[in-house]
Design an enzyme around this catalytic site. Structure first.
Site, PDB file in Angstrom:
ATOM      1  N   GLU A 128       0.833  -1.211   0.000  1.00 23.54           N
ATOM      2  CA  GLU A 128       0.000   0.000   0.000  1.00 23.54           C
ATOM      3  C   GLU A 128       0.869   1.263   0.000  1.00 23.54           C
ATOM      4  OE1 GLU A 128      -3.449   1.313   0.349  1.00 23.54           O
ATOM      5  OE2 GLU A 128      -3.569  -0.444  -0.906  1.00 23.54           O
ATOM      6  N   TYR A 150      -4.025   4.730   5.951  1.00 26.03           N
ATOM      7  CA  TYR A 150      -3.324   3.499   6.331  1.00 26.03           C
ATOM      8  C   TYR A 150      -1.940   3.449   5.671  1.00 26.03           C
ATOM      9  CZ  TYR A 150      -2.037  -1.448   5.985  1.00 26.03           C
ATOM     10  OH  TYR A 150      -1.344  -2.632   6.006  1.00 26.03           O
TER      11      TYR A 150
END
Ligand code: GDD
Length: 326
Positions: A128, A150
């Site tokens: 990510e 996140y």
């Protein structure tokens, strides 16, 4: 001498597989996790590790509890797997995500520096961090561009892991893991959401599946393979950063096609696109290049996506048939 390992986030998917792997290697395994009223130990039960790990209650956002866990377990190896790990929720809880996923990692680094500076430290970093990709295949040298709170929190934790290696000479490693799935995946993640729904639809308990962006592409591997890479990183003479991936990317749509066709159904008859599951900013495609892991760690992914889908589906069919809740 028996080695001791401390795993934060031991009740998660990777925690369970890693606990099993380390127990099989003869480690004393300690788990650090928050006390919850719900059943968080079902994964440890599924890998038959529940009776063999020693659990310490505490929270990553509470440095004193992390410090006590390190003092008590006297670890040779510390695996920081705990986090708020669902990307989708991170927009609703950006500060909590920053505390648990970002600051939490630094609390563990600090506890190691203060109480066990000889211990080797593993940080669960993530693809990510590549977000809006800056290279077609992402490796350890690809610039980062996170696209969610996140991802941003994980990037902070990643650089702190590097920084503690360079500042204090700690043996710290960052595993940049691409998506990894298994029958122990939580139901909020897309692969397990799909395999659980396919099992329910096949058994007549559900008649449609609502999903968000079907065109997102992910490099999906099997979590059981990936925890072995974590362990290998900590056996190296020095800490380092490693991309862990399969090197193949597939869309959510194709994942659905594979899962539905495994039970003789056509996904187009059941999957409905629901914008409620779209994200404010999407990571369209991830594709890892695990060449360094193969070269240095002798690691490579050994489970094909088709086999992973079959494994998850067979488990979910059995679970739904016996009325299991997870
Ligand atoms: N969860 C979910 N639910 N995702 C959906 C849905 C849905 O209904 N429909 C489409 N998707 C798309 C998401 O938009 C995303 O592009 C993709 O499916 C994968 O979503 P997740 O399974 O939630 O995983 P993730 O890629 O966001 O994050 C996971 O992998 C990271 C590593 O790259 C998590 O495990 C992270 O913790 C991990 O760091």
């Amino acid at each position: 001498m028996t080695k001791s390992a401390l795993i934060t986030g031991i009740s998660g998917q990777d925690g369970a597989y890693l606990a099993r792997l380390l127990l099989d290697k003869g480690y004393d395994v300690w788990g650090f996790q928050p006390r919850r009223s719900t059943d968080t130990l079902w994964r440890l039960r599924e890998v038959q590790a529940e009776d063999d790990v020693r659990l310490i209650n505490g929270d990553l956002t509470d440095l004193s509890s992390v410090l006590r866990a390190v003092e008590k377990s006297r670890p040779d190896e510390v695996y920081n797997l705990g986090a708020q790990s669902f990307v989708g929720s991170s927009w609703d809880q950006p500060l909590l995500t920053g505390q648990a996923t970002g600051i939490g990692a630094v609390n563990v680094l600090e506890a190691v520096r203060l109480a066990a500076p000889e211990a080797r430290f593993y940080q669960a970093s993530t693809s990510e961090m590549f977000g809006l990709i800056q290279a077609e295949r992402q490796d350890e040298n690809t610039p980062f561009y996170p696209r969610s709170p996140y991802g941003v929190a994980k990037l902070y934790a990643h650089w702190m892991t590097v920084n503690y290696r360079e500042s204090f000479g700690l043996h710290t490693s960052s595993g940049i893991l691409f998506n990894h799935e298994s029958p122990l995946r939580g139901l909020e993640f897309v692969t397990r959401k799909v395999t659980d729904a396919v099992a329910r639809i096949k058994l007549g308990l559900q008649n449609e599946l609502r999903l968000g962006n079907l065109d997102a592409q992910r490099d999906w591997g099997f979590a059981g393979d990936y925890v072995d890479a974590m362990w290998r990183m900590l056996q190296q003479p020095q800490g380092g950063d490693y991309v862990i991936a399969t090197g193949r990317t597939v869309s959510v749509r194709r994942f659905c096609e594979l899962a539905f066709s495994h039970v003789g159904l056509n996904y187009e008859d059941y999957v409905k696109v629901d914008p409620a599951f779209y994200r404010p900013a999407e990571v369209d495609i991830l594709l890892g290049n695990p060449a360094k892991a193969q070269r240095v760690l002798g690691w490579q992914a050994t489970t094909a996506l088709e086999d992973l889908v079959a494994m998850m589906l067979e488990t979910d069919l059995a679970r739904v048939q016996r009325g299991a809740r997870n």
